[in-house]
Design a protein around this motif. Structure first.
Motif, PDB file in Angstrom:
ATOM      1  N   GLN A  45      50.725  47.815  30.651  1.00  0.00           N
ATOM      2  CA  GLN A  45      51.562  48.735  31.428  1.00  0.00           C
ATOM      3  C   GLN A  45      50.881  50.099  31.529  1.00  0.00           C
ATOM      4  N   PRO A  46      50.948  50.742  32.664  1.00  0.00           N
ATOM      5  CA  PRO A  46      51.450  50.216  33.939  1.00  0.00           C
ATOM      6  C   PRO A  46      50.478  49.212  34.543  1.00  0.00           C
ATOM      7  N   LYS A  47      51.027  48.223  35.231  1.00  0.00           N
ATOM      8  CA  LYS A  47      50.199  47.142  35.768  1.00  0.00           C
ATOM      9  C   LYS A  47      49.203  47.653  36.813  1.00  0.00           C
ATOM     10  N   VAL A  48      49.632  48.635  37.598  1.00  0.00           N
ATOM     11  CA  VAL A  48      48.745  49.169  38.634  1.00  0.00           C
ATOM     12  C   VAL A  48      47.462  49.698  38.012  1.00  0.00           C
ATOM     13  N   LEU A  49      47.592  50.391  36.902  1.00  0.00           N
ATOM     14  CA  LEU A  49      46.421  50.969  36.233  1.00  0.00           C
ATOM     15  C   LEU A  49      45.501  49.888  35.701  1.00  0.00           C
ATOM     16  N   TRP A  50      46.072  48.924  35.005  1.00  0.00           N
ATOM     17  CA  TRP A  50      45.248  47.891  34.379  1.00  0.00           C
ATOM     18  C   TRP A  50      44.628  46.951  35.406  1.00  0.00           C
ATOM     19  N   LEU A  51      45.366  46.633  36.468  1.00  0.00           N
ATOM     20  CA  LEU A  51      44.790  45.800  37.529  1.00  0.00           C
ATOM     21  C   LEU A  51      43.645  46.545  38.211  1.00  0.00           C
ATOM     22  N   SER A  52      43.866  47.807  38.533  1.00  0.00           N
ATOM     23  CA  SER A  52      42.821  48.607  39.175  1.00  0.00           C
ATOM     24  C   SER A  52      41.608  48.720  38.270  1.00  0.00           C
ATOM     25  N   LEU A  53      41.851  48.913  36.988  1.00  0.00           N
ATOM     26  CA  LEU A  53      40.757  49.052  36.031  1.00  0.00           C
ATOM     27  C   LEU A  53      39.943  47.770  35.928  1.00  0.00           C
ATOM     28  N   SER A  54      40.626  46.633  35.834  1.00  0.00           N
ATOM     29  CA  SER A  54      39.903  45.364  35.687  1.00  0.00           C
ATOM     30  C   SER A  54      39.093  45.033  36.929  1.00  0.00           C
ATOM     31  N   LEU A  55      39.694  45.211  38.113  1.00  0.00           N
ATOM     32  CA  LEU A  55      38.963  44.928  39.351  1.00  0.00           C
ATOM     33  C   LEU A  55      37.797  45.892  39.534  1.00  0.00           C
ATOM     34  N   ALA A  56      38.033  47.162  39.202  1.00  0.00           N
ATOM     35  CA  ALA A  56      36.970  48.152  39.342  1.00  0.00           C
ATOM     36  C   ALA A  56      35.819  47.868  38.383  1.00  0.00           C
ATOM     37  N   MET A  57      36.122  47.425  37.181  1.00  0.00           N
ATOM     38  CA  MET A  57      35.073  47.127  36.204  1.00  0.00           C
ATOM     39  C   MET A  57      34.225  45.941  36.653  1.00  0.00           C
ATOM     40  N   VAL A  58      34.872  44.919  37.211  1.00  0.00           N
ATOM     41  CA  VAL A  58      34.121  43.768  37.710  1.00  0.00           C
ATOM     42  C   VAL A  58      33.207  44.190  38.858  1.00  0.00           C
ATOM     43  N   ASN A 123      57.425  36.824  37.760  1.00  0.00           N
ATOM     44  CA  ASN A 123      56.154  36.273  37.325  1.00  0.00           C
ATOM     45  C   ASN A 123      55.768  36.816  35.958  1.00  0.00           C
ATOM     46  N   THR A 124      54.935  36.068  35.278  1.00  0.00           N
ATOM     47  CA  THR A 124      54.385  36.503  34.008  1.00  0.00           C
ATOM     48  C   THR A 124      52.866  36.317  34.063  1.00  0.00           C
ATOM     49  N   GLY A 125      52.202  36.597  32.980  1.00  0.00           N
ATOM     50  CA  GLY A 125      50.772  36.317  32.882  1.00  0.00           C
ATOM     51  C   GLY A 125      49.933  37.072  33.898  1.00  0.00           C
ATOM     52  N   VAL A 126      48.834  36.427  34.291  1.00  0.00           N
ATOM     53  CA  VAL A 126      47.892  37.080  35.200  1.00  0.00           C
ATOM     54  C   VAL A 126      48.484  37.247  36.601  1.00  0.00           C
ATOM     55  N   VAL A 127      49.396  36.354  37.002  1.00  0.00           N
ATOM     56  CA  VAL A 127      50.019  36.483  38.320  1.00  0.00           C
ATOM     57  C   VAL A 127      50.820  37.774  38.393  1.00  0.00           C
ATOM     58  N   SER A 128      51.548  38.098  37.315  1.00  0.00           N
ATOM     59  CA  SER A 128      52.335  39.331  37.317  1.00  0.00           C
ATOM     60  C   SER A 128      51.444  40.563  37.352  1.00  0.00           C
ATOM     61  N   LEU A 129      50.241  40.461  36.794  1.00  0.00           N
ATOM     62  CA  LEU A 129      49.307  41.587  36.841  1.00  0.00           C
ATOM     63  C   LEU A 129      48.952  41.949  38.277  1.00  0.00           C
ATOM     64  N   PHE A 130      48.954  40.946  39.159  1.00  0.00           N
ATOM     65  CA  PHE A 130      48.595  41.166  40.565  1.00  0.00           C
ATOM     66  C   PHE A 130      49.808  41.480  41.436  1.00  0.00           C
ATOM     67  N   ASP A 131      50.999  41.509  40.849  1.00  0.00           N
ATOM     68  CA  ASP A 131      52.211  41.807  41.620  1.00  0.00           C
ATOM     69  C   ASP A 131      52.146  43.149  42.364  1.00  0.00           C
ATOM     70  N   PRO A 132      51.677  44.224  41.734  1.00  0.00           N
ATOM     71  CA  PRO A 132      51.660  45.511  42.457  1.00  0.00           C
ATOM     72  C   PRO A 132      50.816  45.476  43.728  1.00  0.00           C
ATOM     73  N   LEU A 133      49.662  44.830  43.674  1.00  0.00           N
ATOM     74  CA  LEU A 133      48.801  44.751  44.856  1.00  0.00           C
ATOM     75  C   LEU A 133      49.449  43.902  45.937  1.00  0.00           C
ATOM     76  N   SER A 134      50.057  42.786  45.541  1.00  0.00           N
ATOM     77  CA  SER A 134      50.718  41.924  46.510  1.00  0.00           C
ATOM     78  C   SER A 134      51.911  42.638  47.149  1.00  0.00           C
ATOM     79  N   GLN A 135      52.664  43.363  46.334  1.00  0.00           N
ATOM     80  CA  GLN A 135      53.806  44.115  46.871  1.00  0.00           C
ATOM     81  C   GLN A 135      53.345  45.175  47.857  1.00  0.00           C
ATOM     82  N   ALA A 136      52.217  45.809  47.584  1.00  0.00           N
ATOM     83  CA  ALA A 136      51.711  46.851  48.467  1.00  0.00           C
ATOM     84  C   ALA A 136      51.263  46.293  49.814  1.00  0.00           C
TER      85      ALA A 136
END
Length: 527
Positions: A45-58, A123-136
């Motif tokens: 949490q927040p998911k937006v931060l962690w999703l952005s961080l993981s994608l940016a790191m890759v 959703n839970t798990g990795v799918v929920s991590l991508f919820d903010p991007l999908s919602q946007a």
């Protein structure tokens, strides 16, 4: 004074990774590790931060690794050491990577709940991590397909950057790589998600990837999609018309002008992933005669399968009424179109087909028409002897899931990057049929300059023995050729050239060993 010279006929082992390469690889792996941890419901949490961080790191890891690998080096093809590395020569790490890819696809297709997909709640798990991007993008929670689409797009963009840097001296390679990156990001990922925002209580449009064309998009004419497009009004009808026109008008015209490369190497998402993320494995394609024979029979059998399946599915709901086209009229139209194509090939193009291709064409044509005739005879109420849903589900499982996903991508490190395109893609087979018979595209060769180094054949991802053509100065016109142009890029003598010209005379096996001196060959052939 003595001079010590160390020589080895096996070449040198690959250089160890530099510090920057190790750090960049670690950075990308940490990004993937964050996504992996989310599978176990660790509350990021927040998911937006962690999703952005993981994608940016890759993404940053790929870019950094690319810079560390190719910056400061002279322009030219960088395939050094591919046969000495475990990952790119079917070694231990190649099989580990293959197992990881294969396992991911099995979970994605058959066990999405393990990724956290929950159709009845949050959703839970990795799918929920991508919820903010999908919602946007779409306004909806993420699904396993959104997760896959995001990672797929990231792979094409990231490794596309790597490909651009590796082949930066070659304008054609840059052009087609920019093209597949553009179509994947815009038409295959962002536009369909944004289109979903248009849906409401009185307007529903099915998820529409404009890049996928039937038969690659084998579900495009299923009843729910047709009904949704018809009920969506003008835009839905326009998409339905586009889907039909893309089969009968757009693809033949573009293939005539540019060969199948316009789709397989410039637009298609499957080809885009193969050319970018799969580039390190292109030399693993099987070049044997047996592989070539298997390819021709298998890929065209898939075409017959998808034609039969689609015809059965469309007929099944047209036959129930409620549409301006009846099931009987549709079947007659399919039989007529196949008859016209078959007659044209056998009358005007049969000399360009080998004997087994002629026999296969005759056999497949008779088979499909016999099944249609059997239905009209009243001997069976089922179209093509099976329930349409049985055919659809079988095709979706065997071809749509196992072949294109589990095998097609999961086996990159073992069988090369174009297993699906070569042996299973019905779209590639249809475009190859058109390319062989009436396209302006060919690869011309200057046999007088060929030194038989074999680079062209080695790095042909479609398993074509390019050197055999180059040695004879013979134009290359093959159904399987996707026009990637790597054979020309790795040639040290400029023997090969991708061209679009008059179809007349492009297939001439008599132009042997005399380079491009056509006038001289004309004199020889007159004797």
């Amino acid at each position: 004074m003595s001079l010590d010279v160390n020589m080895s006929v096996t070449g040198n082992s690959p250089e160890a990774l530099s510090v920057q390469q190790k750090l960049s690889a670690a950075l990308g792996l940490v990004g993937l590790f964050i996504m992996t941890l989310s599978v176990f419901n660790i509350g990021f949490q927040p998911k937006v931060l962690w999703l952005s961080l993981s994608l940016a790191m890759v993404a940053a890891g790929i870019v950094w690794y690319t810079k560390a690998s190719y910056a400061g080096k002279t322009a030219g093809i960088k395939n050094d050491g591919v046969y000495f590395k475990s990952l790119t020569n079917r070694g231990f790490w190649a099989y580990i990577l293959g197992l990881v890819f294969t396992g991911f696809y099995i979970i994605l297709y058959f066990y999405p709940s393990l990724l956290g997909l929950n159709s009845d709640g949050a959703n839970t798990g990795v799918v929920s991590l991508f919820d903010p991007l999908s919602q946007a993008l779409s306004g909806n929670p993420a699904s396993q397909w959104f997760v896959y689409g995001t990672l797929y797009t990231l792979a094409i963009l990231g490794f596309g950057f790597k490909f651009l840097w590796k082949y930066r001296h070659n304008s054609y390679q840059r052009l087609r790589t920019f093209s597949v990156m553009f179509f994947q990001l815009g038409f295959a990922f962002i536009i369909p998600e944004v289109m979903a925002r248009l849906n409401g209580d009185d307007f529903s449009l099915p998820y529409y990837n404009l890049v996928n064309i039937w038969p690659l998009n084998y579900y495009n004419f299923e009843q729910y999609r047709v009904d949704d497009m018809l009920s969506a009004g003008t835009i839905g009808i326009a998409l339905l018309i586009f889907g039909v026109a893309s089969i009968l008008v757009i693809t033949p015209i573009l293939t005539y002008k540019y060969g199948k490369r316009w789709y397989c190497s410039w637009v298609c998402g499957c080809g885009g992933l193969a050319e970018t993320a799969g580039d390190p494995f292109r030399h693993l394609s099987d070049k044997s005669q047996n592989a070539w024979r298997l390819e021709r029979w298998l890929v065209h059998s898939v075409v017959v399968f998808v034609v039969v399946m689609t015809t059965a599915v469309v007929y099944s709901y047209l036959n129930n009424g409620g549409y301006w086209l009846s099931g009987t009229a549709f079947l007659i139209s399919v039989a007529s179109l196949l008859s016209i194509v078959f007659a044209w090939v056998m009358v005007y193009k049969r000399e360009q087909l080998q004997n087994d291709a002629k026999y296969a064409a005759i056999g497949f044509f008779i088979l499909i028409l016999s099944l249609i005739a059997l239905h009209f005879s009243g001997m069976t109420s089922k179209i093509f002897l099976f329930e349409s849903e049985t055919l659809r589900s079988t095709y979706g499982f065997v071809i749509g899931a196992i072949f294109s996903g589990v095998v097609g991508v999961g086996f990159y490190p073992i069988f090369g990057n174009r297993v699906w395109c070569r042996f299973g893609c019905p779209m590639a087979a249809i475009l190859g049929f058109q390319q062989r018979l009436f396209s302006k595209f060919r690869i011309t060769t200057n046999g007088g300059q060929c030194i038989s180094c074999g680079n062209c054949s080695t790095y042909c991802e479609m398993g074509i023995d390019v050197r055999a053509y180059a040695q004879k100065g013979e134009n290359i016109v093959r159904s399987s050729c996707v026009g990637c142009g790597i054979c020309a890029s790795v040639c040290p003598r400029g023997v090969l050239k991708l061209e679009n010209d008059d179809p007349k005379g492009r297939i001439n096996s008599k132009d042997v060993l005399l380079g491009n001196d056509v006038d001289l060959m004309d004199l020889v052939n007159q004797k």
